[in-house]
Design a protein around this motif. Structure first.
Motif, PDB file in Angstrom:
ATOM      1  N   VAL A 183       0.839  -1.207   0.000  1.00  0.00           N
ATOM      2  CA  VAL A 183       0.000   0.000   0.000  1.00  0.00           C
ATOM      3  C   VAL A 183       0.870   1.251   0.000  1.00  0.00           C
ATOM      4  O   VAL A 183       2.060   1.202   0.313  1.00  0.00           O
ATOM      5  CB  VAL A 183      -0.968   0.026   1.219  1.00  0.00           C
ATOM      6  CG1 VAL A 183      -1.979  -1.095   1.112  1.00  0.00           C
ATOM      7  CG2 VAL A 183      -0.221  -0.032   2.549  1.00  0.00           C
ATOM      8  N   MET A 184       0.257   2.379  -0.327  1.00  0.00           N
ATOM      9  CA  MET A 184       0.986   3.654  -0.347  1.00  0.00           C
ATOM     10  C   MET A 184       1.191   4.194   1.063  1.00  0.00           C
ATOM     11  O   MET A 184       0.823   3.562   2.044  1.00  0.00           O
ATOM     12  CB  MET A 184       0.226   4.663  -1.205  1.00  0.00           C
ATOM     13  CG  MET A 184       0.417   4.470  -2.690  1.00  0.00           C
ATOM     14  SD  MET A 184      -0.414   5.804  -3.593  1.00  0.00           S
ATOM     15  CE  MET A 184       0.288   5.564  -5.219  1.00  0.00           C
ATOM     16  N   GLY A 185       1.735   5.375   1.139  1.00  0.00           N
ATOM     17  CA  GLY A 185       1.954   6.016   2.433  1.00  0.00           C
ATOM     18  C   GLY A 185       3.236   6.824   2.474  1.00  0.00           C
ATOM     19  O   GLY A 185       3.559   7.419   3.499  1.00  0.00           O
ATOM     20  N   ARG A 186       3.964   6.827   1.339  1.00  0.00           N
ATOM     21  CA  ARG A 186       5.258   7.517   1.266  1.00  0.00           C
ATOM     22  C   ARG A 186       6.119   7.173   2.485  1.00  0.00           C
ATOM     23  O   ARG A 186       6.521   6.037   2.611  1.00  0.00           O
ATOM     24  CB  ARG A 186       5.051   9.032   1.143  1.00  0.00           C
ATOM     25  CG  ARG A 186       6.310   9.763   0.755  1.00  0.00           C
ATOM     26  CD  ARG A 186       6.350  10.164  -0.682  1.00  0.00           C
ATOM     27  NE  ARG A 186       5.351  11.180  -0.962  1.00  0.00           N
ATOM     28  CZ  ARG A 186       5.190  11.724  -2.165  1.00  0.00           C
ATOM     29  NH1 ARG A 186       5.961  11.369  -3.168  1.00  0.00           N
ATOM     30  NH2 ARG A 186       4.267  12.621  -2.360  1.00  0.00           N
ATOM     31  N   ASP A 187       6.314   8.105   3.414  1.00  0.00           N
ATOM     32  CA  ASP A 187       7.245   7.806   4.514  1.00  0.00           C
ATOM     33  C   ASP A 187       6.555   7.304   5.776  1.00  0.00           C
ATOM     34  O   ASP A 187       7.208   7.046   6.773  1.00  0.00           O
ATOM     35  CB  ASP A 187       8.050   9.063   4.847  1.00  0.00           C
ATOM     36  CG  ASP A 187       8.725   9.602   3.606  1.00  0.00           C
ATOM     37  OD1 ASP A 187       9.322   8.796   2.877  1.00  0.00           O
ATOM     38  OD2 ASP A 187       8.615  10.810   3.346  1.00  0.00           O
ATOM     39  N   ALA A 188       5.227   7.212   5.756  1.00  0.00           N
ATOM     40  CA  ALA A 188       4.504   6.854   6.982  1.00  0.00           C
ATOM     41  C   ALA A 188       3.641   5.615   6.762  1.00  0.00           C
ATOM     42  O   ALA A 188       3.141   5.382   5.669  1.00  0.00           O
ATOM     43  CB  ALA A 188       3.623   8.025   7.423  1.00  0.00           C
ATOM     44  N   GLY A 189       3.449   4.855   7.840  1.00  0.00           N
ATOM     45  CA  GLY A 189       2.724   3.585   7.718  1.00  0.00           C
ATOM     46  C   GLY A 189       1.276   3.639   8.155  1.00  0.00           C
ATOM     47  O   GLY A 189       0.686   2.606   8.502  1.00  0.00           O
ATOM     48  N   HIS A 190       0.657   4.840   8.136  1.00  0.00           N
ATOM     49  CA  HIS A 190      -0.723   4.947   8.654  1.00  0.00           C
ATOM     50  C   HIS A 190      -1.716   4.064   7.889  1.00  0.00           C
ATOM     51  O   HIS A 190      -2.570   3.426   8.504  1.00  0.00           O
ATOM     52  CB  HIS A 190      -1.196   6.408   8.597  1.00  0.00           C
ATOM     53  CG  HIS A 190      -0.435   7.315   9.511  1.00  0.00           C
ATOM     54  ND1 HIS A 190      -0.603   7.312  10.876  1.00  0.00           N
ATOM     55  CD2 HIS A 190       0.516   8.237   9.257  1.00  0.00           C
ATOM     56  CE1 HIS A 190       0.201   8.207  11.421  1.00  0.00           C
ATOM     57  NE2 HIS A 190       0.898   8.780  10.466  1.00  0.00           N
ATOM     58  N   ILE A 191      -1.622   4.047   6.568  1.00  0.00           N
ATOM     59  CA  ILE A 191      -2.596   3.239   5.802  1.00  0.00           C
ATOM     60  C   ILE A 191      -2.404   1.764   6.157  1.00  0.00           C
ATOM     61  O   ILE A 191      -3.370   1.037   6.422  1.00  0.00           O
ATOM     62  CB  ILE A 191      -2.425   3.433   4.274  1.00  0.00           C
ATOM     63  CG1 ILE A 191      -2.722   4.873   3.886  1.00  0.00           C
ATOM     64  CG2 ILE A 191      -3.337   2.477   3.492  1.00  0.00           C
ATOM     65  CD1 ILE A 191      -2.507   5.182   2.400  1.00  0.00           C
ATOM     66  N   ALA A 192      -1.144   1.317   6.200  1.00  0.00           N
ATOM     67  CA  ALA A 192      -0.878  -0.106   6.446  1.00  0.00           C
ATOM     68  C   ALA A 192      -1.353  -0.544   7.832  1.00  0.00           C
ATOM     69  O   ALA A 192      -1.996  -1.594   7.968  1.00  0.00           O
ATOM     70  CB  ALA A 192       0.616  -0.392   6.268  1.00  0.00           C
ATOM     71  N   ILE A 193      -1.069   0.247   8.854  1.00  0.00           N
ATOM     72  CA  ILE A 193      -1.448  -0.194  10.214  1.00  0.00           C
ATOM     73  C   ILE A 193      -2.980  -0.177  10.364  1.00  0.00           C
ATOM     74  O   ILE A 193      -3.563  -1.098  10.953  1.00  0.00           O
ATOM     75  CB  ILE A 193      -0.749   0.648  11.327  1.00  0.00           C
ATOM     76  CG1 ILE A 193      -0.952   0.022  12.706  1.00  0.00           C
ATOM     77  CG2 ILE A 193      -1.178   2.085  11.366  1.00  0.00           C
ATOM     78  CD1 ILE A 193      -0.005  -1.034  13.082  1.00  0.00           C
ATOM     79  N   ALA A 340       4.460  10.714  11.820  1.00  0.00           N
ATOM     80  CA  ALA A 340       4.658   9.301  11.461  1.00  0.00           C
ATOM     81  C   ALA A 340       3.790   8.458  12.399  1.00  0.00           C
ATOM     82  O   ALA A 340       3.143   8.990  13.301  1.00  0.00           O
ATOM     83  CB  ALA A 340       6.127   8.954  11.618  1.00  0.00           C
ATOM     84  N   VAL A 341       3.787   7.137  12.208  1.00  0.00           N
ATOM     85  CA  VAL A 341       3.076   6.273  13.154  1.00  0.00           C
ATOM     86  C   VAL A 341       3.919   6.192  14.434  1.00  0.00           C
ATOM     87  O   VAL A 341       5.111   5.901  14.383  1.00  0.00           O
ATOM     88  CB  VAL A 341       2.882   4.851  12.577  1.00  0.00           C
ATOM     89  CG1 VAL A 341       2.273   3.916  13.623  1.00  0.00           C
ATOM     90  CG2 VAL A 341       2.011   4.889  11.329  1.00  0.00           C
TER      91      VAL A 341
END
Ligand code: F6P
Length: 360
Positions: A183-193, A340-341
Motif C-alpha cells: 500500500v501507499m503512504g510515502r514515509d509513513a505507515g498509517h494506511i498499512a497499520i 509518522a506512526v
C-alpha cells in the motif's frame, strides 16, 4: 456579514478522494453565507503562474454534484516546486514572484490552499514572501500532516486497502498462499497499520518499526503449525529491505519513486519458507475513488471552517481535526511536526494485542 471578498481556492500535491467535496463546501459557505466570489485556480500554483491566470469561476449550481466525485475538478500537480521550477531546457528557475503577481492580478483577498505537508510548506513560503492571506486545509492519503488527527483522503484509502485485504483473504485461503498487499503512504505507515488491523492481516510492516524476515517467516510457520495454511501480509511502500535500502521504481526524475517492496518480500519469503507467495500492489486505486462518508464529512467541515477563518481574517492558519471537532492551528506548526506512526500508539498496541506480527 462583513465586507465583500473575492477568494481563491487551489488543490496542490497528489490528488485524493474528498478534494471536490472541499471545493463544494468552500463555495457553498463563501457564496451561500457571505455572498463572496470564489475563483477555482487550475493546476495548483500553475494556474497563478499562467498569463492570464487560469481560473474557473465557482458558482453554487456548478458544485452541486461534487460531493461524491473523486479527483479534483481544478487539477493538481505534485511536481514543479515554484522556487526551483523545472524549465523545458533542463534548468531550474525561481518562479515564485509570478505566482504572487498572479494572486494580486486576480484581486484576491485570500487564498485557500489544500495540500499535504510539502505543498503547504511551499504555499506558506509564497504567502510570507508576497503578503498573501493564506488559509490551509490538510489532505493526503498518507495522513502524515502534523497536528491534525485526520487529513482528507486518508479514510477512503484505508477503506480501499481494507477491502483489498477482504478480497485477498478468500483466495489466499483457497490456495494456501502468502498474499502480500503493498500500500501507499510515502514515509509513513498509517494506511498499512489501519487497514491491516481492519482487514485482519497476520503481518503488518510499516517503516516506523524495523523488521526481520526471520520474524515474518516465524509467523507464517506458527500459522502453519496451527493448521492455517495461508497468511495475509500488508506492507507500506516505504518499508526498506532488510539491509535498510528503499525499494524504488526508476523514473525520469532520476530519483525514482517508491514501489517494489512487496515483490522483494515475496521472493525472500518464498526462498526462506518455501511458501507460495503472490503480490498485489494497490497503487493509485487508493487515491482515485469516490470519497468515503467520513472523508465527505471532514471535507465539508474543513471547507466551512476555512471560509469562516477568512471571514474573521485569521490567516496563516490550517484547519485541523482534533477530538471530534475542527480547530485552527498555525500552518508553521503543522508543517514542522511530521506525523509518522507512533510506535507506542493505540493502533500499534492493538495490533500487538491481537497477535499480529509487526516484524520486530
Ligand atoms: O503522497 C501521496 C502519495 O500517493 C504517496 O502515498 C505516494 O508515494 C505518492 O503520492 C505517489 O505519487 P505519484 O502520484 O507521483 O506516483
Amino acid at each position: 456579514m462583513g465586507e465583500h471578498k473575492r477568494i481563491g481556492i487551489l488543490t496542490s500535491g497528489g490528488d485524493c478522494a474528498g478534494l471536490n467535496a472541499v471545493i463544494r463546501a468552500v463555495t457553498r459557505r463563501a457564496i451561500g453565507t457571505y455572498n463572496w466570489e470564489v475563483l477555482g485556480i487550475c493546476r495548483a500554483t500553475g494556474g497563478l503562474m499562467s498569463r492570464p491566470p487560469q481560473v474557473k469561476m465557482l458558482e453554487m449550481d456548478k458544485v452541486d454534484s461534487l460531493l461524491m466525485m473523486g479527483g479534483t475538478v481544478l487539477g493538481t500537480t505534485n511536481k514543479g516546486n515554484p522556487f526551483a521550477f523545472p524549465m523545458t531546457d533542463g534548468t531550474v528557475s525561481d518562479r515564485s514572484q509570478e505566482i504572487i503577481e498572479g494572486y494580486h492580478q486576480l484581486g484576491l483577498d485570500a487564498l485557500i490552499g489544500i495540500g499535504g505537508d510539502g505543498s503547504l510548506a511551499i504555499l506558506r513560503k509564497l504567502a510570507l514572501q508576497g503578503n498573501l492571506n493564506l488559509v490551509a486545509i490538510p489532505k493526503t492519503i498518507d495522513n502524515d500532516v502534523g497536528i491534525t488527527e485526520r487529513s482528507i483522503g486518508f479514510d477512503t484509502a484505508v477503506n480501499i486497502a481494507t477491502e483489498a485485504l477482504d478480497r485477498l483473504h478468500f483466495t489466499a485461503a483457497s490456495h494456501d498462499r502468502v498474499m502480500i498487499l503493498e500500500v501507499m503512504g510515502r514515509d509513513a505507515g498509517h494506511i498499512a497499520i489501519s487497514a491491516g488491523i481492519a482487514g485482519g492481516a497476520d503481518v503488518i510492516l510499516i517503516p516506523e518499526i524495523p523488521y526481520t524476515l526471520e520474524n515474518v517467516c516465524r509467523k507464517i510457520q506458527e500459522r502453519q503449525d496451527e493448521g492455517k495454511h495461508f497468511c495475509l501480509v500488508i506492507v507500506s511502500e516505504a518499508v526498506c529491505t532488510e539491509a535498510g535500502e528503499a525499494v524504488k521504481i526508476s523514473d525520469r526524475s532520476g530519483e525514482g519513486r517508491l514501489g517494489g517492496i512487496g515483490q522483494y518480500l515475496a521472493e525472500q519469503i518464498s526462498t526462506s519458507s518455501g511458501a507460495e507467495t503472490r503480490v498485489t500492489v494497490l497503487g493509485h486505486t487508493q487515491r482515485g475513488a469516490m470519497p468515503s462518508p467520513l472523508d465527505r464529512l471532514i471535507a465539508s467541515a474543513f471547507g466551512v471552517a476555512a471560509v469562516d477563518l477568512i471571514a474573521n481574517e485569521q490567516y496563516d492558519q490550517m484547519v485541523s481535526w482534533q477530538n471530534r471537532q475542527v480547530v485552527s492551528v498555525p500552518i508553521a506548526e503543522a508543517i514542522s511536526k511530521y506525523q509518522a506512526v507512533d510506535a507506542d500508539s493505540t493502533l500499534v498496541k492493538t495490533a500487538r494485542g491481537l497477535g499480529i506480527c509487526l516484524g520486530d
